[in-house]
Design a protein around this motif. Sequence first.
Motif, short mmCIF file in Angstrom:
data_model
loop_
_atom_site.label_atom_id
_atom_site.label_comp_id
_atom_site.label_asym_id
_atom_site.label_seq_id
_atom_site.Cartn_x
_atom_site.Cartn_y
_atom_site.Cartn_z
N PHE A 182 0.83 -1.21 0.00
CA PHE A 182 0.00 0.00 0.00
C PHE A 182 0.87 1.27 0.00
N LEU A 183 1.86 1.34 0.89
CA LEU A 183 2.69 2.54 0.98
C LEU A 183 3.42 2.86 -0.32
N PRO A 184 4.11 1.89 -0.94
CA PRO A 184 4.79 2.23 -2.21
C PRO A 184 3.82 2.64 -3.32
N VAL A 185 2.68 1.96 -3.40
CA VAL A 185 1.73 2.26 -4.46
C VAL A 185 1.12 3.65 -4.27
N MET A 186 0.88 4.05 -3.02
CA MET A 186 0.20 5.31 -2.72
C MET A 186 1.19 6.42 -2.34
N ARG A 187 2.42 6.36 -2.84
CA ARG A 187 3.42 7.34 -2.40
C ARG A 187 3.05 8.77 -2.82
N SER A 188 2.40 8.94 -3.97
CA SER A 188 1.99 10.29 -4.37
C SER A 188 0.93 10.84 -3.43
N THR A 189 0.06 9.97 -2.93
CA THR A 189 -0.94 10.40 -1.95
C THR A 189 -0.27 10.83 -0.66
#
Length: 274
Positions: free
Chosen positions: A187-194
């Motif tokens: 989750f963290l790597p995928v949502m880094r822009s968030t």
Amino acid sequence: MSGDRLRAILGPVLMYGFVGGMAFLSIFPFLWMLIGTTNTSGDIIKGRLSFGGAFADNVQKFFSQVDAPLIFWNSAKIALLSTVFTLAVSSLAGYGFEMFRSRLRERIYSAILLTLMVPFAALMIPLFVMMGRAGLINTHIAVLLPTIGSAFIIFYFRQSTKAFPSELRDAAKVDGLKEWQIFLYIFLPVMRSTYAAAFIIVFMAAWNSYLWPLIVLQSNETKTITLVISSLASAYYPDFGVVMVGAVLATLPTLIVFFLMQRQFVQGMLGSVK
């Protein structure tokens, strides 16, 4: 000249003229601060809009009147810790509200969102009493604690989590990953822009926070840059050149953070998922 040709010429001129005018209005306050750092207090009061020769004197006065390393350290510590803890708590809450289903989920979530309607002025006295009973008045912990559970950031993370591919979570579960491993490693790597967009929002709010630190921070050793600038501006004979130097220095960290992360900020606000 035909009407269509005239419209084709006037359209871009009016559009770019309007955009340019709005851009100038947006940047003018910062430009005026920069000009003010080079002028004396009297010139600033008169509204002088040209650069002067008092910059070195204003800088020297600022650093002689203010313990700059201490107050910037106080502001940086509060802003960074507040940002880290807020993102950790709020992202977990947003992830949990979206991924886990229960009968009370939406009721609890709605109750959290309702707190956005409560003005901070109504919370100041209860918060101050709570911090006083806990012995936290005049400490940076008292500034940090009320900011950690941010209803807006929880809402932001839940809405962003809706774009998280459920196939990734299902595949991770098949591979035997626990929920906390899915959160940390997928989750963290995928949502880094968030996270980048939320980092900018929370950091700027914490750095520029004024009212609550003004209430709980009562000694010069614990004050932040916003409180010090306010003290300089509210003196009996304020030196506005010194105030402008402090305002420019206080603005630089937020500008640096924003320009370093502006691409991720735009992606995060648009809901981009990598």
